[in-house]
Write a protein that holds these residues in place. Structure first.
Motif, PDB file in Angstrom:
ATOM      1  N   ILE A 476       0.847  -1.202   0.000  1.00 52.66           N
ATOM      2  CA  ILE A 476       0.000   0.000   0.000  1.00 52.66           C
ATOM      3  C   ILE A 476       0.881   1.250   0.000  1.00 52.66           C
ATOM      4  CG2 ILE A 476      -1.684   1.332   1.317  1.00 52.66           C
ATOM      5  CD1 ILE A 476      -2.774  -1.358   2.380  1.00 52.66           C
ATOM      6  N   TYR A 477       1.904   1.232   0.846  1.00 57.76           N
ATOM      7  CA  TYR A 477       2.790   2.403   0.940  1.00 57.76           C
ATOM      8  C   TYR A 477       3.576   2.636  -0.347  1.00 57.76           C
ATOM      9  CZ  TYR A 477       2.010   3.267   5.932  1.00 57.76           C
ATOM     10  OH  TYR A 477       1.444   3.590   7.150  1.00 57.76           O
ATOM     11  N   ASP A 478       3.868   1.582  -1.090  1.00 59.26           N
ATOM     12  CA  ASP A 478       4.575   1.757  -2.361  1.00 59.26           C
ATOM     13  C   ASP A 478       3.790   2.680  -3.290  1.00 59.26           C
ATOM     14  OD1 ASP A 478       6.741   0.192  -1.694  1.00 59.26           O
ATOM     15  OD2 ASP A 478       6.009  -1.618  -2.717  1.00 59.26           O
ATOM     16  N   GLU A 479       2.475   2.528  -3.298  1.00 55.68           N
ATOM     17  CA  GLU A 479       1.638   3.378  -4.158  1.00 55.68           C
ATOM     18  C   GLU A 479       1.558   4.796  -3.591  1.00 55.68           C
ATOM     19  OE1 GLU A 479      -1.585   5.693  -5.376  1.00 55.68           O
ATOM     20  OE2 GLU A 479      -1.699   4.628  -3.453  1.00 55.68           O
ATOM     21  N   GLN A 482       4.627   7.058  -4.264  1.00 56.40           N
ATOM     22  CA  GLN A 482       4.728   7.717  -5.563  1.00 56.40           C
ATOM     23  C   GLN A 482       4.008   9.067  -5.545  1.00 56.40           C
ATOM     24  OE1 GLN A 482       6.829   6.483  -7.801  1.00 56.40           O
ATOM     25  NE2 GLN A 482       7.169   4.871  -6.265  1.00 56.40           N
ATOM     26  N   ARG A 483       2.899   9.126  -4.829  1.00 58.23           N
ATOM     27  CA  ARG A 483       2.200  10.411  -4.696  1.00 58.23           C
ATOM     28  C   ARG A 483       2.994  11.373  -3.816  1.00 58.23           C
ATOM     29  NH1 ARG A 483      -2.703   9.771  -2.096  1.00 58.23           N
ATOM     30  NH2 ARG A 483      -2.637   7.514  -1.773  1.00 58.23           N
TER      31      ARG A 483
END
Length: 502
Positions: A476-479, A482-483
């Motif tokens: 979840i944190y990987d996505e 990116q933000r």
């Protein structure tokens, strides 16, 4: 059994501790001293206060430990770095010490960078920045603004070196400090002669201590005056220490390539160990022989971390209950219902090296509560750490685990968020007093109990907890990360003075 006296000379106080050869702390006493602040981002201390604090704290720690003072074998200190002292020929301070957080030398730091000298390779591969906190900008400020002090100074050195002089009568510098913040390079010719020459500061080379002793090296035994004031034998060895955060690496047991120390508090410092030189934009270092022989240290840092949580507490008028806040925040899903924080509340040190960048809280709704902000700030800080690790990886250093020292070790939530956002295990040693433990290892090594610092770590640094990253949360944190990365370029045009649209 031998005993070792250590001192952790910090920004607000000096804490003396007594350790045995197993790394057990037997006595611990702190004595505070004053910092005087003034306009222009100035912060100063009286070096005599450091000595008085050390004498008082040492006596208290030895008494608390219940050991015979005659059994103290060695002393080693970890102190603030970039705390610059000008001394006369008798070792007396000619002016208050300009401590590490004092950044009056901003123009001088720019002048140092403008030389383009090869010694600046440790500053983002030569691209900078050069910090106003470092030795040469501060010495240049004294030369420009207090020329009579500069001329009269027989010695210009650091907190560590002042204490060494008082303890032994020897004018000696720590290899740790000079490689870290004085642009001394063991693999590139030693002193930064061409750099100081370009600044018209050649006289500084003779004012610096000419004897350089590595961490763990014996400087001398106690001089008669110091032994009398401390109530110790003149046979006590004074063993070289260094900058508190770097000596803290030893206390955390971070000594092997691939290990990374995360020193937490109001800010974060990241130090990795590598076997080869790495120089690149977005990182500081590498520094050869800075802590361990024939190893390099690579550095990153976040300006605002714990200080952001403290800011939130002030905004809540002191009503923030940390235990309750941690419990509520831990119950939230990663991402805090769309809330995202950029952690640049006081600019960015690495990887962007942008002092004009600013913090941001994005995605607020009327449904968000204080614990959403609390967790989102922790996540933003975790993402900031990951950005530094990514910059290190791009330069050639990839950490395999993070070992945490300092205040963050007290929060299970913060530790887990760091593990999940970085996707790396987080280790917390049994003792969180990393600079003091590191100084004890150095003292024991210097006293002859261990053949190397590594042997001392194996015997004296006790393992504690290991927090593994959770696969689901990391994904979840990987996505979200990116933000987070998209925030900096998006906000750059609209935050801070003097921004352009570029």
């Amino acid at each position: 059994m031998g005993y070792f006296l250590t001192a952790d000379g910090g920004t607000e106080s000096l804490r003396a501790r007594v350790y045995d050869v197993t790394g057990t702390c037997l006595g611990s006493v702190a004595v505070a001293y004053e910092t005087r602040f003034a306009a222009g981002a100035r912060a100063e201390q009286d070096p005599e206060d450091w000595w008085r604090a050390f004498v008082a704290a040492s006596s208290g720690a030895i008494g608390q430990a219940g050991v015979d003072a005659r059994d103290i074998e060695a002393i080693s200190l970890a102190t603030t770095s970039c705390t610059v002292v000008a001394l006369d020929a008798d070792g007396r301070a000619l002016r208050p010490a300009i401590i590490w957080m004092d950044v009056r030398a901003n123009q001088e730091a720019d002048a140092v960078l403008a030389t383009g000298d090869g010694a600046l390779i440790a500053n983002g591969g030569g691209q900078g920045p050069v910090s106003a906190e470092w030795m040469i900008p501060k010495a240049l400020w004294i030369a420009r603004n207090e020329p009579e002090i500069f001329e009269k100074a027989a010695t210009i050195c650091e907190y560590q070196d002042f204490m060494t002089l008082r303890l032994t009568g020897e004018r000696a510098a720590s290899l740790n400090n000079v490689t870290l913040r004085w642009h001394y390079q063991t693999d590139r010719g030693g002193w930064p002669t061409t750099l100081v020459d370009a600044l018209g500061l050649s006289a500084l080379l003779q004012k610096w201590p000419q004897r350089i002793v590595p961490p763990g090296g014996v400087i001398a035994t106690l001089c008669a005056r110091a032994a009398e004031e401390l109530g110790l034998s003149r046979s006590v060895k004074v063993v070289q220490g260094g900058a508190d955060a770097l000596i803290g690496m030893i206390g955390l047991g971070v000594a092997k390539p691939g290990q990374l120390a995360l020193i937490t508090g109001s800010s974060h410092l990241q130090f990795g160990v590598t076997e080869q030189a790495i120089h690149a934009p977005g990182i500081w270092g590498t520094y050869r022989d800075c802590v361990y022989p024939d190893r390099y240290i690579v550095e990153g840092g976040q300006t605002s971390t714990g200080s952001i949580i403290a800011w939130l507490g002030r905004m809540m008028n002191g009503t923030m209950n940390l235990e309750e806040m941690n419990q509520k925040a831990a119950a939230l899903e990663p991402g805090c219902d769309g809330l995202l924080v950029q952690d640049h509340f006081q600019g960015n040190r690495t990887p962007y090296t942008d002092p004009l960048s600013r913090g941001a809280i994005v995605g607020l709704t009327l449904a968000h509560e204080p614990h959403h902000l609390f967790r989102a700030m922790m996540e933003g800080i975790g993402f900031g750490t990951r950005a530094i690790l990514d910059a290190m990886a791009a330069a050639g250093y990839r950490g395999a685990e993070i070992t945490v020292g300092g205040g963050a070790g007290a929060s299970d939530l913060w530790l887990q968020i760091h593990a999940d956002t970085a996707g790396l295990p987080v280790c917390v040693p049994a003792s969180r007093d990393a600079p003091s433990v590191g100084a004890a290892v150095l003292a024991a090594h210097g006293a002859g109990h261990f053949a190397s610092i590594d042997e001392g770590i194996a015997a004296m640094v006790k393992p504690g907890r290991r927090i593994e990253p959770r696969q689901r949360e990391t994904a979840i944190y990987d996505e979200i990360y990116q933000r987070y990365l998209a925030l900096y370029p998006a906000l750059k045009a609209v935050t801070g003075p003097g921004r352009s649209a570029a």
